[in-house]
Design an enzyme around this catalytic site. Structure first.
Site, PDB file in Angstrom:
ATOM      1  N   ASP A  94     -11.753  44.109   6.503  1.00  0.00           N
ATOM      2  CA  ASP A  94     -11.238  42.912   7.161  1.00  0.00           C
ATOM      3  C   ASP A  94     -11.103  41.804   6.100  1.00  0.00           C
ATOM      4  OD1 ASP A  94     -12.140  41.162  10.204  1.00  0.00           O
ATOM      5  OD2 ASP A  94     -10.984  40.455   8.486  1.00  0.00           O
ATOM      6  N   GLU A  96     -22.042  38.755 -21.550  1.00  0.00           N
ATOM      7  CA  GLU A  96     -22.725  39.979 -21.151  1.00  0.00           C
ATOM      8  C   GLU A  96     -21.714  41.118 -21.077  1.00  0.00           C
ATOM      9  OE1 GLU A  96     -23.411  37.943 -16.991  1.00  0.00           O
ATOM     10  OE2 GLU A  96     -23.978  40.030 -16.857  1.00  0.00           O
ATOM     11  N   LYS A 144     -25.675  29.892  -0.030  1.00  0.00           N
ATOM     12  CA  LYS A 144     -26.919  30.465   0.504  1.00  0.00           C
ATOM     13  C   LYS A 144     -28.124  29.766  -0.128  1.00  0.00           C
ATOM     14  CE  LYS A 144     -25.126  35.167   1.033  1.00  0.00           C
ATOM     15  NZ  LYS A 144     -25.572  36.167   1.977  1.00  0.00           N
ATOM     16  N   HIS A 173     -24.493  28.746 -10.416  1.00  0.00           N
ATOM     17  CA  HIS A 173     -23.832  29.947 -10.924  1.00  0.00           C
ATOM     18  C   HIS A 173     -23.172  30.606  -9.707  1.00  0.00           C
ATOM     19  CE1 HIS A 173     -22.967  33.826 -12.462  1.00  0.00           C
ATOM     20  NE2 HIS A 173     -23.874  34.428 -11.712  1.00  0.00           N
ATOM     21  N   SER A 229     -29.116  37.603 -14.126  1.00  0.00           N
ATOM     22  CA  SER A 229     -29.833  38.749 -13.554  1.00  0.00           C
ATOM     23  C   SER A 229     -30.752  39.392 -14.579  1.00  0.00           C
ATOM     24  CB  SER A 229     -28.839  39.793 -13.063  1.00  0.00           C
ATOM     25  OG  SER A 229     -28.209  39.352 -11.898  1.00  0.00           O
ATOM     26  N   ASN A 254     -15.782  36.004 -10.497  1.00  0.00           N
ATOM     27  CA  ASN A 254     -16.978  35.831 -11.317  1.00  0.00           C
ATOM     28  C   ASN A 254     -16.586  35.847 -12.796  1.00  0.00           C
ATOM     29  OD1 ASN A 254     -19.577  35.601 -12.225  1.00  0.00           O
ATOM     30  ND2 ASN A 254     -20.338  37.475 -11.268  1.00  0.00           N
ATOM     31  N   CYS A 289     -25.883  36.311 -16.933  1.00  0.00           N
ATOM     32  CA  CYS A 289     -25.068  35.092 -16.757  1.00  0.00           C
ATOM     33  C   CYS A 289     -25.778  33.829 -17.236  1.00  0.00           C
ATOM     34  CB  CYS A 289     -24.667  34.945 -15.294  1.00  0.00           C
ATOM     35  SG  CYS A 289     -23.827  36.386 -14.659  1.00  0.00           S
TER      36      CYS A 289
HETATM   37  N1  CAA Z   1     -15.417  37.887   8.427  1.00  0.00           N
HETATM   38  C1  CAA Z   1     -16.272  36.984   7.875  1.00  0.00           C
HETATM   39  N2  CAA Z   1     -17.422  37.363   7.214  1.00  0.00           N
HETATM   40  C2  CAA Z   1     -17.681  38.677   7.116  1.00  0.00           C
HETATM   41  C3  CAA Z   1     -16.822  39.661   7.675  1.00  0.00           C
HETATM   42  C4  CAA Z   1     -15.649  39.218   8.352  1.00  0.00           C
HETATM   43  N3  CAA Z   1     -14.783  40.083   8.890  1.00  0.00           N
HETATM   44  N4  CAA Z   1     -17.359  40.879   7.401  1.00  0.00           N
HETATM   45  C5  CAA Z   1     -18.501  40.661   6.682  1.00  0.00           C
HETATM   46  N5  CAA Z   1     -18.694  39.333   6.520  1.00  0.00           N
HETATM   47  C6  CAA Z   1     -19.771  38.673   5.810  1.00  0.00           C
HETATM   48  C7  CAA Z   1     -21.128  39.298   5.997  1.00  0.00           C
HETATM   49  O1  CAA Z   1     -21.737  38.857   7.198  1.00  0.00           O
HETATM   50  C8  CAA Z   1     -21.852  38.786   4.770  1.00  0.00           C
HETATM   51  O2  CAA Z   1     -22.202  37.449   4.947  1.00  0.00           O
HETATM   52  P1  CAA Z   1     -23.711  36.950   4.626  1.00  0.00           P
HETATM   53  O3  CAA Z   1     -23.974  37.332   3.183  1.00  0.00           O
HETATM   54  O4  CAA Z   1     -23.653  35.486   4.847  1.00  0.00           O
HETATM   55  O5  CAA Z   1     -24.577  37.691   5.565  1.00  0.00           O
HETATM   56  C9  CAA Z   1     -20.746  38.798   3.699  1.00  0.00           C
HETATM   57  O6  CAA Z   1     -19.511  38.853   4.421  1.00  0.00           O
HETATM   58  C10 CAA Z   1     -20.819  39.974   2.741  1.00  0.00           C
HETATM   59  O7  CAA Z   1     -20.935  41.137   3.494  1.00  0.00           O
HETATM   60  P2  CAA Z   1     -21.889  42.310   3.031  1.00  0.00           P
HETATM   61  O8  CAA Z   1     -23.233  41.768   2.637  1.00  0.00           O
HETATM   62  O9  CAA Z   1     -21.840  43.380   4.055  1.00  0.00           O
HETATM   63  O10 CAA Z   1     -21.115  42.765   1.725  1.00  0.00           O
HETATM   64  P3  CAA Z   1     -21.412  43.974   0.779  1.00  0.00           P
HETATM   65  O11 CAA Z   1     -22.580  44.787   1.222  1.00  0.00           O
HETATM   66  O12 CAA Z   1     -20.114  44.688   0.631  1.00  0.00           O
HETATM   67  O13 CAA Z   1     -21.821  43.328  -0.627  1.00  0.00           O
HETATM   68  C11 CAA Z   1     -22.231  41.912  -2.461  1.00  0.00           C
HETATM   69  C12 CAA Z   1     -21.632  42.017  -1.037  1.00  0.00           C
HETATM   70  C13 CAA Z   1     -23.705  42.313  -2.446  1.00  0.00           C
HETATM   71  C14 CAA Z   1     -22.088  40.495  -2.953  1.00  0.00           C
HETATM   72  C15 CAA Z   1     -21.448  42.890  -3.404  1.00  0.00           C
HETATM   73  O14 CAA Z   1     -20.119  42.476  -3.497  1.00  0.00           O
HETATM   74  C16 CAA Z   1     -22.037  42.990  -4.802  1.00  0.00           C
HETATM   75  O15 CAA Z   1     -22.908  43.816  -5.042  1.00  0.00           O
HETATM   76  N6  CAA Z   1     -21.569  42.133  -5.769  1.00  0.00           N
HETATM   77  C17 CAA Z   1     -22.061  42.136  -7.136  1.00  0.00           C
HETATM   78  C18 CAA Z   1     -23.454  41.533  -7.256  1.00  0.00           C
HETATM   79  C19 CAA Z   1     -23.508  40.042  -7.057  1.00  0.00           C
HETATM   80  O16 CAA Z   1     -22.525  39.335  -7.209  1.00  0.00           O
HETATM   81  N7  CAA Z   1     -24.694  39.554  -6.743  1.00  0.00           N
HETATM   82  C20 CAA Z   1     -24.927  38.135  -6.616  1.00  0.00           C
HETATM   83  C21 CAA Z   1     -26.292  37.715  -7.069  1.00  0.00           C
HETATM   84  S1  CAA Z   1     -26.634  38.312  -8.742  1.00  0.00           S
HETATM   85  C22 CAA Z   1     -25.861  37.196  -9.781  1.00  0.00           C
HETATM   86  O17 CAA Z   1     -25.565  36.100  -9.411  1.00  0.00           O
HETATM   87  C23 CAA Z   1     -25.561  37.615 -11.188  1.00  0.00           C
HETATM   88  C24 CAA Z   1     -24.137  37.988 -11.287  1.00  0.00           C
HETATM   89  O18 CAA Z   1     -23.295  37.170 -11.646  1.00  0.00           O
HETATM   90  C25 CAA Z   1     -23.763  39.341 -10.899  1.00  0.00           C
END
Ligand code: CAA
Length: 388
Positions: A29, A79, A242, A233, A308, A275, A111
């Site tokens: 979606d 990185e 968040k 970041h 991280s 990112n 980062c």
């Molecule tokens: N409409 C609106 N919102 C929706 C939706 C829809 N149709 N469907 C899902 N969502 C929302 C979910 O409710 C969720 O919101 P919340 O986080 O507020 O609960 C959000 O969309 C994301 O959904 P999921 O958690 O199900 O998504 P996912 O499991 O596919 O993973 C992620 C998301 C973990 C960020 C993934 O993309 C990922 O692993 N990214 C890389 C890691 C990362 O960026 N981590 C961030 C912290 S680490 C860091 O900061 C260092 C760095 O740079 C990497």
């Protein structure tokens, strides 16, 4: 003596993919990508750009010949380095024509690298106020096609010119930091792609912010009400929200609204780039300063850096009178106007191209990349860059 950011430049690669198109292609979606994650466009890095060329393209926006003779430190936080030995900073130093008696080196801690560089630069200029430092964050974020992390990819570079009597942001000596060995995100040197425990990385990001924010309040006695804005970041734009949301109740309703408005302003550029890892916090700062009309000289801005693995840091800066005049606002508009939207299949094609790893020669076509600096060839495991 005030020390801080005198000039700041930004570069993003010439292509982007639309997140609604990507969501449709992946069977998701679009609301998940644009609202749940909070990304609208994702920068796509062609073979003609790498962390060195992007770093130089960002730095060319900020330095002139007088600066070249004043810079003693060239620090690149990254990185996504391509060499485990030689630093990207040495290439950058040469390509920019910076005076030869400079220290050039790379910093790695996910980062957080550019923040470590910024603090080191601040300390150096404090001791040598007639000299300057160039601090760059340059990265390509790659998780792989159709992976959970794909929606949080991107690429680009931020360059900051650090001096005494800065014209944008004075950095305070108030940082609090926190380190803990965790496996939330990492990239073994044999892997092209980052490994990530996505939900755990989200949790740890928020927990590290809570930790350094608590330490900051204890150390300085400051409260949330004393900040006009907080920048984060931003691996994706929902992430900082968040973290911010968990502390908002420490201030009154009016201030909460003002902080949220400024948070939105601080995500405008990141939302359309993705990112950029080490430069991401500073892209958010640039976004805030160029998008918000409600800031003024003397305002305090909080900055949360997260790398991280993991290291977190919170520190602040105050805006300098006339800061708007020193922002690259027109250059950023031109950069975005000149980017080309590509389809998901074109993105997949570009993403899948890799440089030869056997020492063979490859000349890299410019195609639509009109950036001032490009990677033009590789030969015998060496990279060659072209200017102009
Ligand atoms: N409409 C609106 N919102 C929706 C939706 C829809 N149709 N469907 C899902 N969502 C929302 C979910 O409710 C969720 O919101 P919340 O986080 O507020 O609960 C959000 O969309 C994301 O959904 P999921 O958690 O199900 O998504 P996912 O499991 O596919 O993973 C992620 C998301 C973990 C960020 C993934 O993309 C990922 O692993 N990214 C890389 C890691 C990362 O960026 N981590 C961030 C912290 S680490 C860091 O900061 C260092 C760095 O740079 C990497």
């Amino acid at each position: 003596m005030n020390i801080g950011i005198d000039k700041i430049g930004f570069y993003a690669p010439p292509y982007y993919v639309d997140m609604v198109e990507l969501a449709n292609e992946r069977g998701d979606d679009p609301g998940k990508y644009t609202v749940g994650i909070g990304q609208e466009q994702m920068a796509v890095t062609p073979l003609s750009q790498d962390i060195v060329s992007m770093a130089v393209n960002a730095a060319l926006q900020v330095i002139n010949d007088t600066d070249r003779n004043k810079i003693d430190l060239v620090i690149v936080g990254t990185e996504s380095g391509f060499d485990a030995s030689k630093s990207a900073a040495v290439y950058v130093h040469e390509l920019l024509g910076i005076q030869p008696h400079a220290r050039s080196f790379e910093i790695k801690q996910a980062c957080y690298g550019a923040t470590a560089g910024l603090q080191m630069a601040k300390d150096y200029v404090t001791l040598h106020p007639d000299r300057a430092a160039l601090v760059i964050g340059s990265d390509v974020a790659r998780y792989g096609l159709a992976t959970g992390g794909e929606v949080t990819q991107g690429g680009g570079a931020i360059a900051m010119f650090i001096t005494a009597n800065p014209r944008i942001l004075t950095l305070e000596a108030d940082a609090t930091f926190y380190s803990r060995d965790i496996m939330d995100f990492w990239r073994p040197s044999y892997s092209e792609y980052a490994m990530v425990d996505g939900q755990y990385s989200n949790e740890q990001y928020v927990a590290f912010f809570a930790e350094v924010w608590k330490a900051y309040k204890e150390k300085t006695g400051r409260t949330l009400s004393e900040f006009e804005a907080l920048c984060f970041h931003l691996p994706y734009t929902k992430m900082g929200k968040k973290a911010l949301s968990q502390v908002l109740t420490e201030t009154d309703d009016e201030k909460q609204q003002a902080l949220m408005n400024h948070y939105q302003a601080s995500t405008v550029l990141n939302r359309n780039v993705g990112n950029i890892y080490t430069g991401s916090l500073y892209l958010s700062l640039l976004s805030l300063l160029t998008a918000s009309e409600a800031l003024e000289a003397g305002d305090r801005i909080g900055l949360f850096s997260y790398g991280s693995g993991a290291v977190g840091e919170f520190f602040s800066g105050t805006l300098v009178d006339g800061y708007l005049k020193n922002l690259p606002t027109t250059k950023i508009k031109e950069l975005f106007a000149n980017r080309k939207q590509i389809s998901v299949s074109q993105y997949e094609d570009i993403f899948s191209k890799v440089l030869p790893q056997d020492g063979s020669e490859l000349t890299i076509p410019a195609e639509e990349d009109a950036s001032p600096v490009r990677l033009v060839a590789v030969k015998e495991h060496k990279r060659f860059y072209g200017i102009g």
